[in-house]
Each structure stands twice: as C-alpha cells, then as structure tokens.
Design a protein around this motif. Structure first.
Motif, PDB file in Angstrom:
ATOM      1  N   UNK A 162       0.814  -1.211   0.000  1.00  0.00           N
ATOM      2  CA  UNK A 162       0.000   0.000   0.000  1.00  0.00           C
ATOM      3  C   UNK A 162       0.847   1.259   0.000  1.00  0.00           C
ATOM      4  N   UNK A 163       1.900   1.262   0.812  1.00  0.00           N
ATOM      5  CA  UNK A 163       2.796   2.420   0.850  1.00  0.00           C
ATOM      6  C   UNK A 163       3.462   2.635  -0.498  1.00  0.00           C
ATOM      7  N   UNK A 164       3.936   1.552  -1.117  1.00  0.00           N
ATOM      8  CA  UNK A 164       4.591   1.669  -2.422  1.00  0.00           C
ATOM      9  C   UNK A 164       3.626   2.178  -3.479  1.00  0.00           C
ATOM     10  N   UNK A 165       2.361   1.742  -3.402  1.00  0.00           N
ATOM     11  CA  UNK A 165       1.368   2.218  -4.363  1.00  0.00           C
ATOM     12  C   UNK A 165       1.105   3.711  -4.186  1.00  0.00           C
ATOM     13  N   UNK A 166       0.996   4.149  -2.931  1.00  0.00           N
ATOM     14  CA  UNK A 166       0.804   5.578  -2.661  1.00  0.00           C
ATOM     15  C   UNK A 166       2.017   6.376  -3.127  1.00  0.00           C
ATOM     16  N   UNK A 167       3.202   5.836  -2.859  1.00  0.00           N
ATOM     17  CA  UNK A 167       4.436   6.499  -3.275  1.00  0.00           C
ATOM     18  C   UNK A 167       4.452   6.730  -4.779  1.00  0.00           C
ATOM     19  N   UNK A 168       4.020   5.725  -5.544  1.00  0.00           N
ATOM     20  CA  UNK A 168       3.987   5.861  -7.008  1.00  0.00           C
ATOM     21  C   UNK A 168       2.901   6.839  -7.438  1.00  0.00           C
ATOM     22  N   UNK A 169       1.720   6.739  -6.833  1.00  0.00           N
ATOM     23  CA  UNK A 169       0.604   7.605  -7.229  1.00  0.00           C
ATOM     24  C   UNK A 169       0.885   9.060  -6.904  1.00  0.00           C
ATOM     25  N   UNK A 170       1.536   9.312  -5.790  1.00  0.00           N
ATOM     26  CA  UNK A 170       1.816  10.685  -5.387  1.00  0.00           C
ATOM     27  C   UNK A 170       3.070  11.259  -6.046  1.00  0.00           C
ATOM     28  N   UNK A 171       3.724  10.481  -6.880  1.00  0.00           N
ATOM     29  CA  UNK A 171       4.923  10.976  -7.562  1.00  0.00           C
ATOM     30  C   UNK A 171       6.110  11.140  -6.645  1.00  0.00           C
ATOM     31  N   UNK A 172       6.244  10.245  -5.666  1.00  0.00           N
ATOM     32  CA  UNK A 172       7.320  10.365  -4.678  1.00  0.00           C
ATOM     33  C   UNK A 172       8.475   9.416  -4.945  1.00  0.00           C
ATOM     34  N   UNK A 173       8.349   8.585  -5.960  1.00  0.00           N
ATOM     35  CA  UNK A 173       9.452   7.659  -6.253  1.00  0.00           C
ATOM     36  C   UNK A 173      10.679   8.438  -6.694  1.00  0.00           C
ATOM     37  N   UNK A 174      11.828   8.033  -6.171  1.00  0.00           N
ATOM     38  CA  UNK A 174      13.069   8.678  -6.569  1.00  0.00           C
ATOM     39  C   UNK A 174      13.444   8.223  -7.966  1.00  0.00           C
ATOM     40  N   UNK A 175      13.789   9.138  -8.865  1.00  0.00           N
ATOM     41  CA  UNK A 175      14.075   8.762 -10.256  1.00  0.00           C
ATOM     42  C   UNK A 175      15.324   7.900 -10.353  1.00  0.00           C
ATOM     43  N   UNK A 176      15.195   6.816 -11.116  1.00  0.00           N
ATOM     44  CA  UNK A 176      16.323   5.923 -11.355  1.00  0.00           C
ATOM     45  C   UNK A 176      16.480   5.769 -12.863  1.00  0.00           C
ATOM     46  N   UNK A 177      17.531   6.323 -13.410  1.00  0.00           N
ATOM     47  CA  UNK A 177      17.789   6.237 -14.837  1.00  0.00           C
ATOM     48  C   UNK A 177      18.547   4.975 -15.178  1.00  0.00           C
ATOM     49  N   UNK A 178      18.852   4.810 -16.467  1.00  0.00           N
ATOM     50  CA  UNK A 178      19.560   3.617 -16.906  1.00  0.00           C
ATOM     51  C   UNK A 178      20.920   3.493 -16.229  1.00  0.00           C
ATOM     52  N   UNK A 179      21.553   4.653 -15.936  1.00  0.00           N
ATOM     53  CA  UNK A 179      22.874   4.598 -15.324  1.00  0.00           C
ATOM     54  C   UNK A 179      22.812   4.031 -13.911  1.00  0.00           C
TER      55      UNK A 179
END
Length: 315
Positions: A162-179
């Motif tokens: 549930x926390x991970x879903x909220x994190x994604x919906x609220x735009x709180x995920x830290x960006x991880x690029x290909x590098x």
C-alpha cells in the motif's frame, strides 16, 4: 527531559518551518508545484497561516488553548491533501509533509496538554501483555505459526504494498535512470539476502519462545518462562531486530524509500513506546531473574565478552 518543553520546542520548530515553507511557495515555483499542485496558494494561506503557523507559535509560547486550533487544522489539511494527491497525482510532497506534520502535531499536542505521552494506551488487543495458557510445545508452535503468518502478511506485505502504491501515485518515487540500474539491482540482491537472514532470525526467535518459554511472541499470549537461550542469549529483542530488518529488506526489494522509512519509524515507535512496558511486565513477573538477564544481555547489539563478564560480576 519533561514532555512539555519538548512539545513546545516542536511547535516552535513547526512554526518556523511553516513560515519558511510559505516563503518558498511564494518565491520558488518548483516548491509551489510539488507541494500544492493546482491548489490556489492564496486560498490555502488564508487558513494555514493563522491556524498552522501562528497557532503553532502560540502553542510554543505555552498557550495550551492553541492546541485546539493547530491539531484539528493540521489533521484536516493532512487528510485533504492526501485525498487530493491520490485523486490527481499532484502535490504528493505536500501531502507527505502534512501527514508527517499531522502525526507530530497530535503527539506534541497531547504532550503539551497532559505533560506526557500516554503510551500505555497502545497496549490494547493483541498488544496487551497476558501470559499464554499452558499448552504443549506443539500447540504453542502452532499458535506462533498462525500469529507469524498474520503479522508478516500484514506488516511485511499488505502495508508495504500500500505504501509503495501511494508512493507511485503521489509521484514520490526517486528517479532511477539507466545509469542507476546496477544500483537498483544491488538493492534487490541486498534486500533478498537481508530478508532471508532476518526471517531466519525471526523464525529462530519464535521457535525459542514457543518451545522454551511456553508461550508465543505476541504479548497477548506471552511466554510463561523467561527465555534466555537461542538468539536471546545475545540480544534481548531478536524478534524486534528481525522485524525491523525485514521491513527494510522489503523496502529495498520494492525500491521504495518510504517503506524503508516505515520500517525505521516503526522501530522508533516500538523502542520508545512499547518496549518499556514490555520490559516492565517482564520485571514484574520474573523479578531478579530478568534484572540479571537485562544487566548481562543488551537490547539491540551483542556485548563484547569483556563487557558481558563485567555485567555478570556487577549483577
């Protein structure tokens, strides 16, 4: 340190932080977008400046009536921001900050009004300490297995997802690029290894509690005998250590910093609010036996052999 000075210091910090945030809202568009989304800053400020910033300042000065303004306002705004962020996907950082402020405001408000935090009120239901009924080791193991399935399923699966879903919906995920893919892969590997090790420790601890303590890890059916063997030989709270490590491991597997924060916050809550009552119950039931054990074995980290020998001599 008494609770009221800490509460007043919290409200003072909250008033300063609130004023600084509003200054940033009016001067830094990125802050306004991340924390308010499409909400009109002027309309929000009309209520927030007097009911959050000023009321926090009044509470910091010791005016207890201000608690009845800042606590309901902060909780209402936190709930509204959470709903807004969930529906729109905007202002996720504002919702997260207000949820944190809501929790802190409630605790500080209670401390300011009562002069303490009544943590004993958390010991209800399955967390209220009661000795387990006498039963065979097999029966206690079965009870322990059922408890473990429920608690691990709830605290390590349902809530983190549930926390991970909220994190994604609220735009709180830290960006991880290909590098950063190698870093992400390393996090998954580390999380899997930590989860296996922590689960093994939790299983070992639960087995010791059931077979040697004639009880279960749950306070509502706590051990009838003091367990000082198995993993309890080295630390007093191996189950708590296992649970915290499991939560962190799940956060690494999900790539969710909020789940890791959830696990660490849970450890602080348990250590400050629950553990003192559990150990008071053990001291009341086992007396000198528990006192000697507590003097010999540390809570969180194994002691060096020399320190153990000195503790044994002093006890």
């Amino acid at each position: 340190m008494p609770a009221r000075p800490i509460a007043r210091a919290y409200f003072a910090a909250q008033a300063v932080a609130g004023a600084a945030w509003w200054l940033a809202v009016w001067t830094v568009p990125a802050v306004r977008d991340a924390t308010l989304g499409g909400l009109d800053p002027l309309l929000v400020a009309l209520g927030d400046l007097p009911c959050f910033v000023l009321a926090s300042a009044f509470a910091a000065s010791g005016l207890r009536w201000a608690v009845w303004i800042v606590v309901p306002w902060t909780c209402a705004v936190a709930a509204g921001m959470a709903l807004y962020a969930t529906i729109t996907g905007l202002a996720g950082w504002g919702a997260l900050l207000m949820l944190g402020a809501g929790g802190g405001t409630v605790l500080a408000g209670v401390a300011l009004r009562l002069g303490r935090l009544p943590s004993e009120r958390l010991l209800v239901g399955p967390f209220a300490p009661r000795e387990a009924q006498r039963a065979s080791a097999g029966r206690q193991l079965a009870r322990t297995a059922a408890q473990t399935a429920v608690f691990w399923g709830c605290f390590l699966l349902v809530i983190p997802l549930g926390i991970a879903a909220v994190e994604a919906r609220w735009g709180l995920r830290l960006p991880i690029g290909a590098v950063d893919e190698p870093v992400r892969a390393a996090g998954v590997v580390a999380g899997a290894a930590l989860l296996v090790a922590a689960s093994a420790l939790g299983t070992w601890s639960a087995h010791a509690m059931a077979t040697r303590g004639d009880g279960t890890p749950l306070p509502a059916a706590t051990a009838r005998r003091l367990v000082v063997s198995g993993p309890y030989r080295w630390v007093r709270n191996p189950m708590a250590i296992a649970g915290i490590a499991q939560g962190v491991a799940v956060g690494l597997l999900l790539g969710s910093w909020l789940v890791v924060l959830y696990a660490l916050a849970g450890s602080l809550l348990w250590n400050r609010a629950i553990r003192p009552h559990e150990e008071a119950d053990l001291a009341a039931r086992f007396g000198a036996e528990f006192a000697a054990y507590a003097a010999r074995v540390a809570c969180w980290a194994p002691r060096r052999p020399g320190a153990v020998a000195r503790a044994a001599r002093s006890s």
